[in-house]
Each structure stands twice: as structure tokens, then as C-alpha cells.
Enzyme design. Structure first.
Site, PDB file in Angstrom:
ATOM      1  N   GLY A  12     -26.669  -7.081   8.856  1.00  0.00           N
ATOM      2  CA  GLY A  12     -26.195  -6.934  10.232  1.00  0.00           C
ATOM      3  C   GLY A  12     -24.692  -6.917  10.418  1.00  0.00           C
ATOM      4  N   ASN A  14     -23.004  -4.240  10.850  1.00  0.00           N
ATOM      5  CA  ASN A  14     -22.789  -3.284  11.954  1.00  0.00           C
ATOM      6  C   ASN A  14     -23.135  -3.924  13.296  1.00  0.00           C
ATOM      7  OD1 ASN A  14     -21.859  -0.471  11.157  1.00  0.00           O
ATOM      8  ND2 ASN A  14     -23.397  -0.905   9.580  1.00  0.00           N
ATOM      9  N   LEU A  90     -33.874   0.222   8.535  1.00  0.00           N
ATOM     10  CA  LEU A  90     -34.278   1.040   7.394  1.00  0.00           C
ATOM     11  C   LEU A  90     -35.721   1.537   7.457  1.00  0.00           C
ATOM     12  CD1 LEU A  90     -32.392  -0.875   4.549  1.00  0.00           C
ATOM     13  CD2 LEU A  90     -31.570   0.953   6.047  1.00  0.00           C
ATOM     14  N   ASN A 107     -27.728   6.285  15.584  1.00  0.00           N
ATOM     15  CA  ASN A 107     -27.938   5.742  14.241  1.00  0.00           C
ATOM     16  C   ASN A 107     -26.620   5.828  13.479  1.00  0.00           C
ATOM     17  OD1 ASN A 107     -29.333   4.832  11.863  1.00  0.00           O
ATOM     18  ND2 ASN A 107     -29.315   6.942  11.122  1.00  0.00           N
ATOM     19  N   HIS A 109     -25.109   6.182   9.623  1.00  0.00           N
ATOM     20  CA  HIS A 109     -25.523   6.550   8.276  1.00  0.00           C
ATOM     21  C   HIS A 109     -24.302   6.445   7.354  1.00  0.00           C
ATOM     22  CE1 HIS A 109     -28.139   8.426   5.342  1.00  0.00           C
ATOM     23  NE2 HIS A 109     -27.083   9.122   4.943  1.00  0.00           N
ATOM     24  N   ASP A 150     -32.103  11.823  10.355  1.00  0.00           N
ATOM     25  CA  ASP A 150     -30.687  12.042   9.968  1.00  0.00           C
ATOM     26  C   ASP A 150     -30.122  13.422  10.286  1.00  0.00           C
ATOM     27  OD1 ASP A 150     -30.471   9.461   8.973  1.00  0.00           O
ATOM     28  OD2 ASP A 150     -30.893  10.026   6.898  1.00  0.00           O
ATOM     29  N   GLU A 179     -17.619   2.320   8.923  1.00  0.00           N
ATOM     30  CA  GLU A 179     -18.760   2.170   9.827  1.00  0.00           C
ATOM     31  C   GLU A 179     -18.412   1.241  10.988  1.00  0.00           C
ATOM     32  OE1 GLU A 179     -22.682   1.446   8.129  1.00  0.00           O
ATOM     33  OE2 GLU A 179     -21.975   2.104   6.178  1.00  0.00           O
TER      34      GLU A 179
HETATM   35  C1  GAR Z   1     -25.103   0.228   6.398  1.00  0.00           C
HETATM   36  O1  GAR Z   1     -24.285   0.757   5.376  1.00  0.00           O
HETATM   37  C2  GAR Z   1     -25.803   1.351   7.130  1.00  0.00           C
HETATM   38  O2  GAR Z   1     -25.040   2.520   7.274  1.00  0.00           O
HETATM   39  C3  GAR Z   1     -26.969   1.591   6.230  1.00  0.00           C
HETATM   40  O3  GAR Z   1     -27.402   0.307   5.857  1.00  0.00           O
HETATM   41  C4  GAR Z   1     -26.263  -0.570   5.835  1.00  0.00           C
HETATM   42  C5  GAR Z   1     -26.609  -1.765   6.685  1.00  0.00           C
HETATM   43  O4  GAR Z   1     -25.581  -2.696   6.697  1.00  0.00           O
HETATM   44  N1  GAR Z   1     -27.976   2.341   6.905  1.00  0.00           N
HETATM   45  C6  GAR Z   1     -28.697   3.291   6.308  1.00  0.00           C
HETATM   46  O5  GAR Z   1     -28.614   3.554   5.137  1.00  0.00           O
HETATM   47  C7  GAR Z   1     -29.654   4.045   7.231  1.00  0.00           C
HETATM   48  N2  GAR Z   1     -30.092   5.260   6.625  1.00  0.00           N
HETATM   49  P1  GAR Z   1     -25.533  -3.847   7.803  1.00  0.00           P
HETATM   50  O6  GAR Z   1     -26.927  -4.475   7.884  1.00  0.00           O
HETATM   51  O7  GAR Z   1     -24.533  -4.798   7.239  1.00  0.00           O
HETATM   52  O8  GAR Z   1     -25.113  -3.238   9.094  1.00  0.00           O
END
Ligand code: GAR
Length: 209
Positions: A12, A14, A90, A107, A109, A150, A179
Site C-alpha cells: 500500500g 501507493n 492484483l 489503475n 501500472h 491495462d 508512481e
Molecule cells: C506497484 O508497483 C503497482 O504499480 C503494482 O503493484 C505495486 C504495488 O505497490 N501494480 C501492478 O503491478 C498492477 N498491474 P504498493 O502496494 O506499495 O502500492
């Protein structure tokens, strides 16, 4: 005040960038609910620390993707959510959610879509594929969610260089920094109704930046 619902599966960071942007007044909204499909996700702790309501919708307890999606949709409606943000979420969702929230689901990515996206392309798989491909740049993409994985219109995108010494882990760390910057920017553009969607191209309304 517009209400954001955040869907998560893991650490989490993001989600944290969205929490911080809201508390710093960079995004004029409140986070109405956080939903995790993983019971122990650290993202749930982050929500609790900031007194944000959270729910677990464990995909393993549903017969189908549609039922799993319906459970999430109900929570979004109950919490009067205006914009849904997938933040390291995910699981693939049924189009039920897209139909209920057209152009109101974002979303993030961890690569430069439309390359390195689609089913199975998440987390470290993405960074491994980027390094193997020989690409000199990667980055982060925030896009509107459509029925297909995507490929929705890109709202904000930014790059990082892929260095010869990069490993999937070091690349992931660099991309994650981007991100955390671009997600709040994209949320702001959408919430403030500053975008025009023209096919796959998202244009800024005149006077927006
Ligand atoms: C992030 O890098 C996000 O972009 C990726 O998972 C990670 C989650 O990090 N998402 C994907 O790959 C979706 N296809 P977080 O839980 O620390 O935000």
C-alpha cells in the site's frame, strides 16, 4: 467533497501517496473506504492509522470473478464512492465495476503502457520483463480502467532510465518513486474534471496543467 475508494492487495505505498496527497490538500477529496482482497495486507494498517474505514473482500471466498466484483461494487455504493483507485490491486475484476463506474476507475501500472501490460503482468513480473527486453526506459502509467486489462486511456505517465546495473528490485524502487508522484496528479485531473477523453488519448482541457 468527492469520495475515493481505494482497492489494494499489498503493502500500500501507493495508498499512502494518496493519503498524503489528501492530507496535504493536493487532492480535494476524502478516502471513503479501502478494500483489500488480502486479509493481512499492510495497506489495511495504513488505512487504520489514518482512521480510514477498510474492508476485506477475499477473492478466495467467491465462486466467480463476477461475484467477487459484485461484493466490491456493493461496498463502493454503500460508501458513496465517486472515484475508484486501484493501487497495487492484483486481481482482475469483472466489467460489472467498469459499467457502474465508467471513466471513474483509475489503475496504476509499473511500466510504460501499452508495453508490458496485460494478464500476468504485475509487480516483479513487469520489471523482469522490462530488463529482459532491453528497453532503455521504463516508468509508471496511470490509466482509466476499461473492460480489457491495462489498455484504457492513459491519464499520466512518466519515465525512469533502465541502467545496465538495474535488477528487477532496483528498477521497481525507482518506478515506485514515480508512481507516488503521478498517481495523485492523475486523481486530481480526473476529480477536477480537467480531462477530455478522445479515444485512447486523454487531453487536458484548455487552461489545465
Ligand atoms: C506497484 O508497483 C503497482 O504499480 C503494482 O503493484 C505495486 C504495488 O505497490 N501494480 C501492478 O503491478 C498492477 N498491474 P504498493 O502496494 O506499495 O502500492
Amino acid at each position: 467533497m468527492k469520495r475515493i475508494g481505494v482497492l489494494v492487495s499489498g503493502g500500500g505505498t501507493n495508498l499512502q501517496s494518496i493519503i498524503d496527497a489528501v492530507s496535504q490538500g493536493k487532492v480535494a477529496a476524502e478516502i471513503g473506504v479501502v478494500v483489500s482482497n488480502k486479509p493481512g495486507a499492510y495497506a489495511l494498517e495504513r488505512a487504520a492509522l489514518h482512521h480510514i474505514p477498510s474492508r476485506v473482500v477475499d477473492h478466495r471466498q467467491y465462486q466467480s470473478v463476477m461475484e467477487f466484483t459484485r461484493a466490491i461494487l456493493e461496498i463502493m455504493k454503500e460508501n458513496k464512492i465517486d472515484l475508484i483507485c486501484l493501487a497495487g490491486f492484483l486481481r482482475i475484476l469483472d466489467r460489472l465495476l467498469v459499467d457502474a463506474y465508467p471513466n471513474r476507475i483509475l489503475n496504476i501500472h509499473p511500466a510504460l503502457l501499452p508495453a508490458f501490460g496485460g494478464k500476468g503482468m504485475y509487480g516483479h513480473h513487469v520489471h523482469e520483463a522490462v530488463i529482459v527486453s532491453g528497453a532503455k526506459f521504463s516508468g509508471a502509467t496511470v490509466h482509466l480502467v476499461t473492460a480489457e486489462t491495462d489498455v484504457g486511456p492513459i491519464v499520466v505517465q512518466d519515465t525512469v532510465a533502465v541502467d545496465d546495473a538495474d535488477t528487477p528490485e532496483s528498477l521497481a524502487a525507482k518506478v515506485l518513486q514515480v508512481e507516488h508522484r503521478v498517481y495523485p496528479q492523475a486523481i486530481r485531473l480526473v476529480l477536477e474534471d480537467r480531462i477530455i477523453i478522445d479515444g485512447l488519448r486523454v487531453k487536458l482541457k484548455p487552461g489545465s496543467h
